[in-house]
Write a protein that holds these residues in place. Structure first.
Motif, PDB file in Angstrom:
ATOM      1  N   HIS A 252     -64.919   1.951 -41.669  1.00  0.00           N
ATOM      2  CA  HIS A 252     -66.024   1.835 -41.259  1.00  0.00           C
ATOM      3  C   HIS A 252     -67.163   1.209 -41.706  1.00  0.00           C
ATOM      4  O   HIS A 252     -68.107   0.878 -41.405  1.00  0.00           O
ATOM      5  CB  HIS A 252     -66.412   3.335 -40.877  1.00  0.00           C
ATOM      6  CG  HIS A 252     -65.010   4.389 -39.961  1.00  0.00           C
ATOM      7  ND1 HIS A 252     -64.545   5.581 -39.978  1.00  0.00           N
ATOM      8  CD2 HIS A 252     -64.610   3.672 -39.334  1.00  0.00           C
ATOM      9  CE1 HIS A 252     -63.794   5.551 -39.580  1.00  0.00           C
ATOM     10  NE2 HIS A 252     -63.330   4.798 -38.846  1.00  0.00           N
ATOM     11  N   PHE A 253     -67.383   1.663 -43.034  1.00  0.00           N
ATOM     12  CA  PHE A 253     -68.342   0.626 -43.729  1.00  0.00           C
ATOM     13  C   PHE A 253     -68.718  -0.878 -44.344  1.00  0.00           C
ATOM     14  O   PHE A 253     -69.400  -0.910 -44.425  1.00  0.00           O
ATOM     15  CB  PHE A 253     -69.385   1.595 -44.467  1.00  0.00           C
ATOM     16  CG  PHE A 253     -68.038   1.393 -46.431  1.00  0.00           C
ATOM     17  CD1 PHE A 253     -67.930   0.692 -46.921  1.00  0.00           C
ATOM     18  CD2 PHE A 253     -67.640   3.206 -47.209  1.00  0.00           C
ATOM     19  CE1 PHE A 253     -67.356   0.872 -48.115  1.00  0.00           C
ATOM     20  CE2 PHE A 253     -66.710   2.131 -47.607  1.00  0.00           C
ATOM     21  CZ  PHE A 253     -66.377   1.865 -48.412  1.00  0.00           C
ATOM     22  N   ARG A 254     -66.818  -0.953 -44.341  1.00  0.00           N
ATOM     23  CA  ARG A 254     -67.714  -2.908 -44.655  1.00  0.00           C
ATOM     24  C   ARG A 254     -67.921  -4.160 -44.195  1.00  0.00           C
ATOM     25  O   ARG A 254     -67.694  -3.169 -42.645  1.00  0.00           O
ATOM     26  CB  ARG A 254     -66.510  -3.158 -44.746  1.00  0.00           C
ATOM     27  CG  ARG A 254     -65.149  -2.517 -46.386  1.00  0.00           C
ATOM     28  CD  ARG A 254     -63.270  -2.876 -46.223  1.00  0.00           C
ATOM     29  NE  ARG A 254     -62.839  -2.637 -44.850  1.00  0.00           N
ATOM     30  CZ  ARG A 254     -61.922  -2.811 -44.531  1.00  0.00           C
ATOM     31  NH1 ARG A 254     -60.924  -2.672 -45.665  1.00  0.00           N
ATOM     32  NH2 ARG A 254     -60.757  -1.762 -43.330  1.00  0.00           N
ATOM     33  N   THR A 255     -68.502  -4.350 -44.181  1.00  0.00           N
ATOM     34  CA  THR A 255     -69.266  -5.448 -43.649  1.00  0.00           C
ATOM     35  C   THR A 255     -68.789  -6.995 -44.499  1.00  0.00           C
ATOM     36  O   THR A 255     -67.385  -6.950 -44.528  1.00  0.00           O
ATOM     37  CB  THR A 255     -71.176  -5.484 -44.341  1.00  0.00           C
ATOM     38  OG1 THR A 255     -71.087  -5.770 -45.095  1.00  0.00           O
ATOM     39  CG2 THR A 255     -71.533  -4.284 -43.525  1.00  0.00           C
ATOM     40  N   VAL A 256     -69.454  -8.124 -43.386  1.00  0.00           N
ATOM     41  CA  VAL A 256     -69.035  -9.008 -43.829  1.00  0.00           C
ATOM     42  C   VAL A 256     -68.403  -9.370 -45.411  1.00  0.00           C
ATOM     43  O   VAL A 256     -67.945 -10.235 -45.628  1.00  0.00           O
ATOM     44  CB  VAL A 256     -69.630 -10.440 -42.981  1.00  0.00           C
ATOM     45  CG1 VAL A 256     -70.565 -10.555 -44.117  1.00  0.00           C
ATOM     46  CG2 VAL A 256     -69.513 -11.584 -43.393  1.00  0.00           C
ATOM     47  N   ASP A 257     -69.521  -8.890 -46.098  1.00  0.00           N
ATOM     48  CA  ASP A 257     -69.723  -9.184 -47.722  1.00  0.00           C
ATOM     49  C   ASP A 257     -68.131  -8.789 -48.633  1.00  0.00           C
ATOM     50  O   ASP A 257     -68.302  -9.258 -48.843  1.00  0.00           O
ATOM     51  CB  ASP A 257     -70.841  -8.339 -48.344  1.00  0.00           C
ATOM     52  CG  ASP A 257     -72.007  -8.993 -48.593  1.00  0.00           C
ATOM     53  OD1 ASP A 257     -72.148  -9.989 -47.906  1.00  0.00           O
ATOM     54  OD2 ASP A 257     -73.431  -8.668 -48.716  1.00  0.00           O
ATOM     55  N   HIS A 258     -67.756  -7.148 -47.761  1.00  0.00           N
ATOM     56  CA  HIS A 258     -66.553  -7.022 -48.202  1.00  0.00           C
ATOM     57  C   HIS A 258     -65.385  -7.838 -47.831  1.00  0.00           C
ATOM     58  O   HIS A 258     -64.547  -8.183 -48.236  1.00  0.00           O
ATOM     59  CB  HIS A 258     -66.272  -5.867 -47.477  1.00  0.00           C
ATOM     60  CG  HIS A 258     -66.906  -4.741 -48.079  1.00  0.00           C
ATOM     61  ND1 HIS A 258     -68.472  -4.338 -47.501  1.00  0.00           N
ATOM     62  CD2 HIS A 258     -67.235  -3.540 -49.361  1.00  0.00           C
ATOM     63  CE1 HIS A 258     -69.011  -2.924 -48.068  1.00  0.00           C
ATOM     64  NE2 HIS A 258     -68.427  -3.117 -48.722  1.00  0.00           N
TER      65      HIS A 258
END
Length: 472
Positions: A434-440
């Motif tokens: 749920h908290f991952r973004t493109v950074d991950h």
């Protein structure tokens, strides 16, 4: 100078096999090893290297070999001056890729007999002009030495042009060579006129194919890790998930919502997917380009607040911050100035011609904080005064990731572990999915050494939370 055992071994290998690839990790002393091979068997040699390290790495290390006349073909000289340099007396001429393409014929005329290509991943693309120029030049050479920390950062097929440069015309053409060691991953795409065609999107290898490939690769290359030849402190990786602030979350959500609408209405081009990812990458850093100008998002970016905490934790120790965008660079400089850090070094495209000078100032202690872009500072520069590097933002390149890490983890570093802290913007959710973004997604891509094209698609899917159908 006294060579290390692995450098002596390389000289011995080149004595027996004058056309060879040395795939050694950053920090193993490839430059010194190659110069020692030149001293062991002198002949007129052209060294092809990234512009940023002509003087800072090759020029500096060549000073240890006083018996050889070494010159640098400077891009700042006039064309007439460059020709005079080429036609002068020299044993080793060091130049960059652009100058090499322009003066390759002149370098042949003066009797060059050996070609050294530093960072040979630059010739991993069979269709690139620099690759074709290097291969044509290599075919006329008695000796060809390729050096690289990561010769093929995406997949095994990138070894093919390097194989061709070393082993000559007897090497099979690209597709025959690739089919010898792997199997293509094919995909149907839409083309003009409503037609569809099948294209190759990558390659895979069975265990048997991989074994045969490695056996053949070892005939003309030597892979060496730092652990095999250097007694260095360990490397420590640390990931910090940084909660985006309200303004960043709002901007990030708007871009994702717009992309979901596009995905539901039809397919999205790969170019469009990359553009959207670019926006998301910028947003998690606290600003975004709008019509060519950087627009800030709210107040101090969340990542910069986390960076301030790291700076406090280091309590005055020198460190490096790796960034991707100009607006990140500008805001980082202001950020450190506002914290009272008035001396901040920058190595990027605007200062690449002074990269060696800036790195030397950092090594002397004149610059306590260095901001660096991987394209300008990830090759051939020593930054061992720092034992800590922070990744404010990432790109999809495993090569940039590995090479940038090698700036501090190399011979000459102190006793402290080399610590790498990666700042990843995160969403409010408590569970990773749920908290991952493109950074991950980008961090995962560089760690698995994945193909950049596949990584773009994976990152888009993660960013918008849906399956994304992308066409060329």
């Amino acid at each position: 100078m006294k060579l290390m055992d692995h450098q002596v071994r390389f000289v011995q290998i080149v004595r027996a096999l004058p056309r060879f690839l040395w795939a050694a990790e950053p920090g193993c002393g490839k430059t010194i090893g190659a110069l020692a091979a030149c001293a062991d068997n002198p002949m007129k040699t052209v060294v092809l290297a990234p512009k940023s390290i002509l003087e800072s790495a090759w020029g500096r290390d060549a000073q240890h070999f006083r018996g050889m006349k070494v010159t640098i073909l400077s891009a700042s000289d006039s064309p007439a001056q460059r020709l005079r340099t080429i036609q002068s007396e020299w044993d080793i001429l060091i130049t960059n890729y652009d100058q090499f393409k322009r003066y390759a014929k002149d370098l042949l005329v003066v009797g060059t007999r050996r070609l050294i290509v530093d960072e040979s991943s630059k010739i991993r693309n069979s269709e690139a002009k620099i690759t074709q120029a290097c291969i044509a030049f290599a075919d006329r050479m008695e000796s060809v030495i390729l050096l690289s920390g990561s010769p093929a950062p995406n997949n095994f097929t990138e070894y093919m042009p390097q194989d061709r440069a070393i082993n000559g015309p007897r090497v099979k053409p690209y597709y025959q060579w690739a089919y010898s060691y792997g199997s293509p991953k094919k995909e149907w795409v839409n083309v003009r006129g409503g037609r569809r065609k099948e294209v190759i999107r990558g390659w895979s290898q069975t265990p048997e194919q991989h074994k045969r490939f490695i056996e053949d690769l070892r005939k003309w290359s030597w892979a060496l890790s730092k652990e095999e030849c250097l007694d260095l402190p360990p490397q420590v990786d640390r990931v910090i998930d940084v909660r985006l602030n309200a303004e960043e979350l709002h901007a990030y959500g708007r871009v994702c919502d717009a992309m979901r609408i596009e995905l539901k209405s039809g397919k999205v081009s790969r170019i469009r997917a990359e553009a959207v990812l670019g926006k998301l990458r910028q947003i998690v850093g606290g600003a975004v380009y709008v019509d060519g100008d950087a627009a800030t998002i709210g107040g101090t970016p969340s990542k910069m607040e986390a960076l301030g905490d790291i700076a406090d934790e280091l309590a005055g120790e020198p460190f490096i911050v790796w960034f991707q965008y100009r607006h990140e660079r500008d805001r980082l400089v202001r950020f450190f100035h506002e914290r009272g850090q008035t001396t901040v070094g920058v190595i990027d495209g605007s200062t690449s011609d002074r990269a060696g000078e800036i790195a030397a100032a950092f090594q002397r202690g004149d610059i306590p904080v260095l901001l660096a872009h991987p394209a300008a500072a990830a090759h051939g520069i020593t930054l061992t005064r720092a034992s800590h590097a922070v990744y404010y933002s990432l790109d999809f390149s495993f090569e940039n990731w590995e090479q940038s890490r090698g700036r501090i983890h190399r011979a000459g570093m102190g006793d402290k572990p080399a610590t790498y802290t990666v700042l990843l913007g995160r969403l409010p959710g408590e569970r990773p999915e749920h908290f991952r973004t493109v950074d991950h997604a980008m961090h995962a891509a560089v760690l698995r050494k994945g193909n950049q094209s596949d990584a773009v698609l994976d990152a888009l899917r993660l960013a918008v939370g849906e399956e994304a159908e992308v066409i060329t």
